[in-house]
Design a protein around this motif. Structure first.
Motif, PDB file in Angstrom:
ATOM      1  N   SER A 173      32.438 -36.744 -11.486  1.00 15.01           N
ATOM      2  CA  SER A 173      31.900 -38.262 -11.750  1.00 15.01           C
ATOM      3  C   SER A 173      32.105 -38.895 -12.997  1.00 15.01           C
ATOM      4  O   SER A 173      32.000 -37.927 -13.984  1.00 15.01           O
ATOM      5  N   ARG A 211      32.030 -44.328  -2.389  1.00 15.52           N
ATOM      6  CA  ARG A 211      32.160 -43.484  -3.761  1.00 15.52           C
ATOM      7  C   ARG A 211      31.718 -44.166  -4.899  1.00 15.52           C
ATOM      8  O   ARG A 211      31.371 -43.291  -5.846  1.00 15.52           O
ATOM      9  N   GLN A 259      29.748 -46.660 -11.175  1.00 16.67           N
ATOM     10  CA  GLN A 259      29.464 -45.318 -11.247  1.00 16.67           C
ATOM     11  C   GLN A 259      30.508 -44.665 -10.142  1.00 16.67           C
ATOM     12  O   GLN A 259      30.415 -45.214  -8.891  1.00 16.67           O
ATOM     13  N   MET A 260      31.395 -43.754 -10.480  1.00 15.05           N
ATOM     14  CA  MET A 260      32.334 -43.211  -9.712  1.00 15.05           C
ATOM     15  C   MET A 260      31.967 -41.691  -9.516  1.00 15.05           C
ATOM     16  O   MET A 260      32.035 -41.142 -10.246  1.00 15.05           O
ATOM     17  N   ASN A 261      32.000 -41.619  -8.088  1.00 15.79           N
ATOM     18  CA  ASN A 261      31.809 -40.262  -7.592  1.00 15.79           C
ATOM     19  C   ASN A 261      32.624 -39.831  -6.577  1.00 15.79           C
ATOM     20  O   ASN A 261      33.597 -40.655  -6.343  1.00 15.79           O
ATOM     21  N   SER A 262      32.750 -38.417  -6.380  1.00 15.53           N
ATOM     22  CA  SER A 262      33.773 -37.904  -5.316  1.00 15.53           C
ATOM     23  C   SER A 262      35.354 -38.378  -5.875  1.00 15.53           C
ATOM     24  O   SER A 262      35.971 -38.712  -5.098  1.00 15.53           O
ATOM     25  N   LEU A 263      35.624 -38.380  -7.086  1.00 15.14           N
ATOM     26  CA  LEU A 263      36.701 -38.719  -7.726  1.00 15.14           C
ATOM     27  C   LEU A 263      37.913 -37.989  -7.030  1.00 15.14           C
ATOM     28  O   LEU A 263      37.761 -36.793  -6.929  1.00 15.14           O
TER      29      LEU A 263
END
Length: 119
Positions: A17, A67, A82-86
């Motif tokens: 993330s 995501r 917010q960046m998740n599971s890149l």
């Protein structure tokens, strides 16, 4: 002269993330919308997330939906991503921009921040 300054990029492993910030030198609440864009090597710049200046109606392109989360802090004139599971395919230079009025062109682009997703 309006300035938008992106920060928060970096190198992250797949599945990780990051939080990107876009600080505006002027009020965000009074404009129509803010947006996050990205440009990968050899590809055109694409819009990935937008939000009204009021903080309402976030919109995401399908490739990041579920995501990424865009949000606005009007007290600090800052927009976040917010960046998740890149994923490796998220590797790009990320930019923010303003849309002053509805249907107006995106303007006042920041300098961009590099996001690299790699193991």
């Amino acid at each position: 002269q309006v300035q938008l300054v992106e920060s928060g990029g970096g190198l992250v492993q797949p599945g990780g993330s990051l939080i990107l910030s876009c600080a505006s030198s002027v009020s965000i609440f009074s404009i129509n919308a803010m947006g996050w864009f990205r440009q990968a090597p050899g590809k055109e710049r694409e819009s990935i997330a937008t939000i009204l200046g009021s903080g309402d109606r976030p919109y995401y392109v399908d490739s990041v939906k579920g995501r990424f989360t865009i949000s606005v802090d009007n007290a600090n004139n800052t927009v976040y991503l917010q960046m998740n599971s890149l994923k490796p395919e998220d590797t790009a230079v990320y930019y923010c921009a303003r849309q002053i009025r509805r249907f107006a062109a995106w303007s006042d682009w920041g300098q961009g921040t590099q996001v690299t997703v790699s193991s």
